[in-house]
Motif scaffolding. Structure first.
Motif, PDB file in Angstrom:
ATOM      1  N   GLY A  27      -6.768  -0.020  11.066  1.00 16.50           N
ATOM      2  CA  GLY A  27      -7.776  -0.427  10.096  1.00 16.50           C
ATOM      3  C   GLY A  27      -7.381  -1.707   9.400  1.00 16.50           C
ATOM      4  N   TYR A  28      -7.523  -1.734   8.102  1.00 19.10           N
ATOM      5  CA  TYR A  28      -7.246  -2.925   7.313  1.00 19.10           C
ATOM      6  C   TYR A  28      -5.759  -3.117   7.053  1.00 19.10           C
ATOM      7  N   SER A  29      -4.969  -2.084   7.279  1.00 18.41           N
ATOM      8  CA  SER A  29      -3.548  -2.114   6.954  1.00 18.41           C
ATOM      9  C   SER A  29      -2.757  -1.587   8.144  1.00 18.41           C
ATOM     10  N   SER A  30      -1.580  -1.057   7.885  1.00 18.41           N
ATOM     11  CA  SER A  30      -0.722  -0.488   8.921  1.00 18.41           C
ATOM     12  C   SER A  30      -0.116   0.815   8.431  1.00 18.41           C
ATOM     13  N   VAL A  31       0.181   1.690   9.374  1.00 14.60           N
ATOM     14  CA  VAL A  31       0.965   2.881   9.075  1.00 14.60           C
ATOM     15  C   VAL A  31       2.419   2.434   9.077  1.00 14.60           C
ATOM     16  N   THR A  32       3.136   2.726   8.000  1.00 13.11           N
ATOM     17  CA  THR A  32       4.555   2.376   7.895  1.00 13.11           C
ATOM     18  C   THR A  32       5.340   3.605   7.467  1.00 13.11           C
ATOM     19  N   LEU A  33       6.645   3.440   7.375  1.00 10.15           N
ATOM     20  CA  LEU A  33       7.503   4.526   6.898  1.00 10.15           C
ATOM     21  C   LEU A  33       7.854   4.387   5.424  1.00 10.15           C
ATOM     22  N   GLN A  34       7.188   3.493   4.719  1.00  5.26           N
ATOM     23  CA  GLN A  34       7.499   3.270   3.307  1.00  5.26           C
ATOM     24  C   GLN A  34       7.321   4.536   2.473  1.00  5.26           C
ATOM     25  N   PHE A  35       6.224   5.264   2.668  1.00  8.52           N
ATOM     26  CA  PHE A  35       6.023   6.459   1.847  1.00  8.52           C
ATOM     27  C   PHE A  35       7.073   7.524   2.151  1.00  8.52           C
ATOM     28  N   LEU A  36       7.480   7.658   3.402  1.00  8.61           N
ATOM     29  CA  LEU A  36       8.531   8.624   3.723  1.00  8.61           C
ATOM     30  C   LEU A  36       9.811   8.277   2.965  1.00  8.61           C
ATOM     31  N   CYS A  37      10.174   7.001   2.933  1.00  3.86           N
ATOM     32  CA  CYS A  37      11.372   6.572   2.200  1.00  3.86           C
ATOM     33  C   CYS A  37      11.208   6.807   0.699  1.00  3.86           C
ATOM     34  N   THR A  38      10.017   6.560   0.195  1.00  3.22           N
ATOM     35  CA  THR A  38       9.739   6.803  -1.222  1.00  3.22           C
ATOM     36  C   THR A  38       9.849   8.291  -1.542  1.00  3.22           C
ATOM     37  N   ALA A  39       9.287   9.127  -0.682  1.00  6.53           N
ATOM     38  CA  ALA A  39       9.347  10.576  -0.898  1.00  6.53           C
ATOM     39  C   ALA A  39      10.796  11.057  -0.889  1.00  6.53           C
ATOM     40  N   MET A  40      11.572  10.566   0.063  1.00  8.52           N
ATOM     41  CA  MET A  40      12.975  10.979   0.135  1.00  8.52           C
ATOM     42  C   MET A  40      13.754  10.466  -1.080  1.00  8.52           C
ATOM     43  N   ALA A  41      13.421   9.272  -1.562  1.00  5.97           N
ATOM     44  CA  ALA A  41      14.076   8.742  -2.758  1.00  5.97           C
ATOM     45  C   ALA A  41      13.791   9.641  -3.954  1.00  5.97           C
ATOM     46  N   GLY A  42      12.540  10.041  -4.127  1.00 10.94           N
ATOM     47  CA  GLY A  42      12.185  10.917  -5.238  1.00 10.94           C
ATOM     48  C   GLY A  42      12.880  12.266  -5.143  1.00 10.94           C
ATOM     49  N   CYS A  43      12.899  12.829  -3.934  1.00  7.98           N
ATOM     50  CA  CYS A  43      13.524  14.141  -3.739  1.00  7.98           C
ATOM     51  C   CYS A  43      15.036  14.090  -3.921  1.00  7.98           C
ATOM     52  N   LEU A  44      15.677  13.110  -3.316  1.00  2.63           N
ATOM     53  CA  LEU A  44      17.139  13.080  -3.280  1.00  2.63           C
ATOM     54  C   LEU A  44      17.789  12.418  -4.501  1.00  2.63           C
ATOM     55  N   LEU A  45      17.110  11.426  -5.065  1.00  3.78           N
ATOM     56  CA  LEU A  45      17.692  10.695  -6.192  1.00  3.78           C
ATOM     57  C   LEU A  45      17.199  11.180  -7.543  1.00  3.78           C
ATOM     58  N   GLY A  46      16.080  11.900  -7.559  1.00  2.00           N
ATOM     59  CA  GLY A  46      15.498  12.338  -8.813  1.00  2.00           C
ATOM     60  C   GLY A  46      14.496  11.323  -9.332  1.00  2.00           C
ATOM     61  N   PRO A  47      13.839  11.648 -10.448  1.00  2.00           N
ATOM     62  CA  PRO A  47      12.742  10.795 -10.918  1.00  2.00           C
ATOM     63  C   PRO A  47      13.170   9.386 -11.329  1.00  2.00           C
ATOM     64  N   ALA A  48      14.214   9.259 -12.112  1.00  4.75           N
ATOM     65  CA  ALA A  48      14.592   7.930 -12.629  1.00  4.75           C
ATOM     66  C   ALA A  48      15.130   7.028 -11.529  1.00  4.75           C
ATOM     67  N   CYS A  49      16.104   7.508 -10.783  1.00  3.58           N
ATOM     68  CA  CYS A  49      16.709   6.664  -9.742  1.00  3.58           C
ATOM     69  C   CYS A  49      15.776   6.490  -8.547  1.00  3.58           C
ATOM     70  N   GLY A  50      14.975   7.501  -8.245  1.00  4.13           N
ATOM     71  CA  GLY A  50      13.994   7.354  -7.167  1.00  4.13           C
ATOM     72  C   GLY A  50      12.998   6.262  -7.495  1.00  4.13           C
ATOM     73  N   ALA A  51      12.470   6.291  -8.710  1.00  4.16           N
ATOM     74  CA  ALA A  51      11.531   5.248  -9.142  1.00  4.16           C
ATOM     75  C   ALA A  51      12.228   3.896  -9.220  1.00  4.16           C
ATOM     76  N   ALA A  52      13.484   3.888  -9.688  1.00  2.00           N
ATOM     77  CA  ALA A  52      14.228   2.624  -9.777  1.00  2.00           C
ATOM     78  C   ALA A  52      14.433   2.009  -8.400  1.00  2.00           C
ATOM     79  N   SER A  53      14.698   2.837  -7.392  1.00  3.92           N
ATOM     80  CA  SER A  53      14.891   2.302  -6.040  1.00  3.92           C
ATOM     81  C   SER A  53      13.628   1.600  -5.553  1.00  3.92           C
ATOM     82  N   GLN A  54      12.479   2.178  -5.866  1.00  2.00           N
ATOM     83  CA  GLN A  54      11.220   1.572  -5.432  1.00  2.00           C
ATOM     84  C   GLN A  54      10.892   0.343  -6.268  1.00  2.00           C
ATOM     85  N   ALA A  55      11.270   0.360  -7.540  1.00  2.95           N
ATOM     86  CA  ALA A  55      11.069  -0.814  -8.392  1.00  2.95           C
ATOM     87  C   ALA A  55      11.911  -1.984  -7.898  1.00  2.95           C
TER      88      ALA A  55
END
Length: 178
Positions: A27-55
């Motif tokens: 479509g207009y974009s692409s399927v990537t693995l970014q959300f999988l990495c974000t989900a794993m960051a949230g699960c494994l690092l917790g809320p603050a560090c998971g969000a910080a990694s994405q920031a």
């Protein structure tokens, strides 16, 4: 913050950047693995560090490193898909908050679904704003939902399933107190 936490935060920023380049145009974009990495960051690092990694990931891309699917730099803020990048930060936060106290597989799936809903709640309006106001494309709500979300939901469901499978195997490395 200790060195281990900083290293893990940087690791997930780098994994998200790498995930941007594993893509399937759709479509207009692409399927990537970014959300999988974000989900794993949230699960494994917790809320603050998971969000910080994405920031960190988003900040580095906006500062000019070509780590987004179509490059980087402040001009990326005018790309219709930039809202999805910005949405990675609160998405990791939401996932981390939900999984912090309860890490059963069903909880991981529900947390990732809530994180995905957060991502779309930010990304879709941003996409509509850029496409319709800035670029004057005149996309209907139906087309925006189809091309910005519905096409991607099967892949997103697969990423959530992978996160729920990977989490128990990886959490033993992230829960260790060394």
């Amino acid at each position: 913050m200790n060195t281990r936490i900083l290293t893990r935060t940087a690791l997930f920023a780098a994994l998200t950047a790498a995930g941007a380049f594993i893509r399937i145009p759709l479509g207009y974009s692409s399927v990537t693995l970014q959300f999988l990495c974000t989900a794993m960051a949230g699960c494994l690092l917790g809320p603050a560090c998971g969000a910080a990694s994405q920031a960190v990931y988003v900040a580095l891309g906006l500062l000019g490193l070509p780590i987004f699917t179509q490059g980087g730099g402040l001009s990326y803020l005018l790309q219709p898909t930039c809202g999805f990048l910005l949405g990675l930060i609160p998405s990791a936060l939401v996932i981390g908050l939900i999984t912090r106290k309860n890490r059963r597989p069903l909880r991981i799936i529900l947390a990732c679904a809530a994180g995905l809903a957060t991502l779309y709640a930010i990304g879709l309006p941003y996409m509509g704003l850029i496409l319709n106001v800035y670029l004057g494309k005149g996309w209907s709500l139906g087309r925006l939902l189809r091309d910005g979300m519905l096409l991607f939901l099967p892949g997103d469901a697969l990423k959530i399933a992978v996160a729920a499978i990977l989490f128990p195997k990886l959490s033993v490395f992230f829960d260790k107190k060394q």
